[in-house]
Design a protein around this motif. Sequence first.
Motif, PDB file in Angstrom:
ATOM      1  N   ILE A   1    -111.829 -13.472 -55.940  1.00 38.96           N
ATOM      2  CA  ILE A   1    -112.031 -13.725 -57.368  1.00 38.96           C
ATOM      3  C   ILE A   1    -113.151 -12.847 -57.917  1.00 38.96           C
ATOM      4  O   ILE A   1    -113.135 -12.429 -59.080  1.00 38.96           O
ATOM      5  CB  ILE A   1    -112.320 -15.232 -57.625  1.00 38.96           C
ATOM      6  CG1 ILE A   1    -112.155 -15.573 -59.094  1.00 38.96           C
ATOM      7  CG2 ILE A   1    -113.682 -15.614 -57.085  1.00 38.96           C
ATOM      8  CD1 ILE A   1    -110.747 -15.479 -59.597  1.00 38.96           C
ATOM      9  N   ILE A   2    -114.152 -12.534 -57.077  1.00 39.88           N
ATOM     10  CA  ILE A   2    -115.237 -11.633 -57.488  1.00 39.88           C
ATOM     11  C   ILE A   2    -114.753 -10.193 -57.481  1.00 39.88           C
ATOM     12  O   ILE A   2    -115.059  -9.412 -58.388  1.00 39.88           O
ATOM     13  CB  ILE A   2    -116.459 -11.806 -56.558  1.00 39.88           C
ATOM     14  CG1 ILE A   2    -117.047 -13.207 -56.719  1.00 39.88           C
ATOM     15  CG2 ILE A   2    -117.522 -10.740 -56.860  1.00 39.88           C
ATOM     16  CD1 ILE A   2    -118.196 -13.502 -55.782  1.00 39.88           C
ATOM     17  N   LEU A   3    -113.967  -9.845 -56.459  1.00 33.45           N
ATOM     18  CA  LEU A   3    -113.459  -8.476 -56.350  1.00 33.45           C
ATOM     19  C   LEU A   3    -112.578  -8.111 -57.543  1.00 33.45           C
ATOM     20  O   LEU A   3    -112.715  -7.019 -58.115  1.00 33.45           O
ATOM     21  CB  LEU A   3    -112.655  -8.324 -55.053  1.00 33.45           C
ATOM     22  CG  LEU A   3    -111.980  -6.967 -54.837  1.00 33.45           C
ATOM     23  CD1 LEU A   3    -113.022  -5.866 -54.663  1.00 33.45           C
ATOM     24  CD2 LEU A   3    -111.044  -7.010 -53.636  1.00 33.45           C
ATOM     25  N   ILE A   4    -111.712  -9.019 -57.945  1.00 35.37           N
ATOM     26  CA  ILE A   4    -110.776  -8.710 -59.028  1.00 35.37           C
ATOM     27  C   ILE A   4    -111.514  -8.475 -60.350  1.00 35.37           C
ATOM     28  O   ILE A   4    -111.098  -7.652 -61.170  1.00 35.37           O
ATOM     29  CB  ILE A   4    -109.727  -9.841 -59.175  1.00 35.37           C
ATOM     30  CG1 ILE A   4    -108.535  -9.373 -60.013  1.00 35.37           C
ATOM     31  CG2 ILE A   4    -110.323 -11.076 -59.800  1.00 35.37           C
ATOM     32  CD1 ILE A   4    -107.396 -10.369 -60.055  1.00 35.37           C
ATOM     33  N   ILE A   5    -112.650  -9.163 -60.528  1.00 35.27           N
ATOM     34  CA  ILE A   5    -113.458  -8.954 -61.731  1.00 35.27           C
ATOM     35  C   ILE A   5    -114.278  -7.674 -61.608  1.00 35.27           C
ATOM     36  O   ILE A   5    -114.398  -6.904 -62.563  1.00 35.27           O
ATOM     37  CB  ILE A   5    -114.380 -10.169 -61.974  1.00 35.27           C
ATOM     38  CG1 ILE A   5    -113.525 -11.411 -62.270  1.00 35.27           C
ATOM     39  CG2 ILE A   5    -115.354  -9.901 -63.117  1.00 35.27           C
ATOM     40  CD1 ILE A   5    -114.314 -12.705 -62.303  1.00 35.27           C
ATOM     41  N   ALA A   6    -114.820  -7.425 -60.418  1.00 38.40           N
ATOM     42  CA  ALA A   6    -115.694  -6.271 -60.206  1.00 38.40           C
ATOM     43  C   ALA A   6    -114.963  -4.951 -60.405  1.00 38.40           C
ATOM     44  O   ALA A   6    -115.543  -3.982 -60.914  1.00 38.40           O
ATOM     45  CB  ALA A   6    -116.309  -6.329 -58.809  1.00 38.40           C
ATOM     46  N   ILE A   7    -113.697  -4.889 -59.995  1.00 34.64           N
ATOM     47  CA  ILE A   7    -112.968  -3.618 -60.090  1.00 34.64           C
ATOM     48  C   ILE A   7    -112.070  -3.559 -61.317  1.00 34.64           C
ATOM     49  O   ILE A   7    -111.233  -2.658 -61.423  1.00 34.64           O
ATOM     50  CB  ILE A   7    -112.120  -3.362 -58.819  1.00 34.64           C
ATOM     51  CG1 ILE A   7    -110.968  -4.380 -58.715  1.00 34.64           C
ATOM     52  CG2 ILE A   7    -112.971  -3.376 -57.574  1.00 34.64           C
ATOM     53  CD1 ILE A   7    -109.950  -4.006 -57.670  1.00 34.64           C
ATOM     54  N   MET A   8    -112.254  -4.488 -62.260  1.00 34.85           N
ATOM     55  CA  MET A   8    -111.410  -4.490 -63.456  1.00 34.85           C
ATOM     56  C   MET A   8    -111.480  -3.175 -64.238  1.00 34.85           C
ATOM     57  O   MET A   8    -110.446  -2.686 -64.716  1.00 34.85           O
ATOM     58  CB  MET A   8    -111.740  -5.671 -64.352  1.00 34.85           C
ATOM     59  CG  MET A   8    -110.702  -5.934 -65.422  1.00 34.85           C
ATOM     60  SD  MET A   8    -110.880  -7.541 -66.235  1.00 34.85           S
ATOM     61  CE  MET A   8    -110.300  -8.644 -64.931  1.00 34.85           C
ATOM     62  N   PRO A   9    -112.663  -2.530 -64.375  1.00 34.52           N
ATOM     63  CA  PRO A   9    -112.686  -1.217 -65.040  1.00 34.52           C
ATOM     64  C   PRO A   9    -111.823  -0.180 -64.320  1.00 34.52           C
ATOM     65  O   PRO A   9    -111.122   0.610 -64.965  1.00 34.52           O
ATOM     66  CB  PRO A   9    -114.165  -0.831 -65.001  1.00 34.52           C
ATOM     67  CG  PRO A   9    -114.894  -2.128 -64.927  1.00 34.52           C
ATOM     68  CD  PRO A   9    -114.023  -3.013 -64.088  1.00 34.52           C
ATOM     69  N   LEU A  10    -111.862  -0.192 -62.987  1.00 34.30           N
ATOM     70  CA  LEU A  10    -111.023   0.732 -62.224  1.00 34.30           C
ATOM     71  C   LEU A  10    -109.547   0.395 -62.401  1.00 34.30           C
ATOM     72  O   LEU A  10    -108.699   1.299 -62.519  1.00 34.30           O
ATOM     73  CB  LEU A  10    -111.402   0.668 -60.741  1.00 34.30           C
ATOM     74  CG  LEU A  10    -110.597   1.559 -59.779  1.00 34.30           C
ATOM     75  CD1 LEU A  10    -110.770   3.033 -60.144  1.00 34.30           C
ATOM     76  CD2 LEU A  10    -111.018   1.296 -58.338  1.00 34.30           C
ATOM     77  N   THR A  11    -109.230  -0.896 -62.426  1.00 36.26           N
ATOM     78  CA  THR A  11    -107.843  -1.325 -62.634  1.00 36.26           C
ATOM     79  C   THR A  11    -107.333  -0.853 -63.992  1.00 36.26           C
ATOM     80  O   THR A  11    -106.204  -0.370 -64.106  1.00 36.26           O
ATOM     81  CB  THR A  11    -107.729  -2.853 -62.530  1.00 36.26           C
ATOM     82  OG1 THR A  11    -108.233  -3.297 -61.270  1.00 36.26           O
ATOM     83  CG2 THR A  11    -106.291  -3.298 -62.662  1.00 36.26           C
TER      84      THR A  11
END
Length: 224
Positions: free
Chosen positions: A78-88
Motif C-alpha cells: 500500500i505504501i509502494l503503490i503510493i510512493a511510485i504513483m508519479p512513475l506510474t
Amino acid sequence: MAALQAVQASYLAIRDDLFQALWETVYMVSASTVFSLVFGFLLAVVMITTGPHGLRPNARVYRSIDMAVNLLRSLPFIILIIAIMPLTRLVMGTGIGTTATIMPLTIAAAPFAARLIEGSFLEVDKGVVEAARSFGASRWQTIFMVMLPEAMPALVLNIAVLAITLLGYSAMAGTVGGGGLGDLAYRLGYNRFQTDVTIWCILLLIVLVQVIQSTGNFLYKRLR
C-alpha cells in the motif's frame, strides 16, 4: 425460503458490478503475474549465476541484487503503490485504474518472484548440474536445459503462491482506485455499508484462490 430469496435479490442487484470487478481482478492478477515472472526470472538467473555457489560467482553483483530485492520486498504494498504513483503516471499515463495498477503490482511482486525462482533452482541436485558442466554444457545450457526442467515442478507451485499473493495485493489496490473486487468491496461494501457486497467479493476471492492453488497442485503432480 426467505433467506434464499434475499440472497438471490442481493446477487441480482450487484451482478453486473460483481462480474466487472471479477474481470478486472483476473486481468490485473494475470498480467502482473506474467510480468513479474519475466523480471523475477531474469533477476533469479543473475543471482543463481553470481551467487556464492553459482556458475560464475561474483560477490559484488550478487550482493547488489540481493540488497535491491530485499529492499523492495520490505516495502508494504500500500505504501509502494503510493510512493511510485508519479512513475506510474509517467509510464502508464494515469496513476489510477485497473491497467495502471499492473505496474506497482509487477514492481512489488518481481523481487518476490525472484526469490521463489532462485529457491526452486537451488533445490536442483548439484550432482546433475556438475554432470552437465562436466559434459561441456555452457552456463546458459546448464540453466535452461538442465536446471529449469529439473526445477519446473517446484516452480509451478511457486507460481501459484505468487498469483495468490498478487490476488491479495490487487484487493489492497482497490482502496486507492485500482479497480477489481477490492475496489468494489471498499466502494460499496465499506463506504455505503452494503455488507452483502463485501460478502460476495470475499466469496469470489476464496474461489479464485482455490482455483489457482488447485491448478498449481494438478500441474505439479503431472510434472512430477
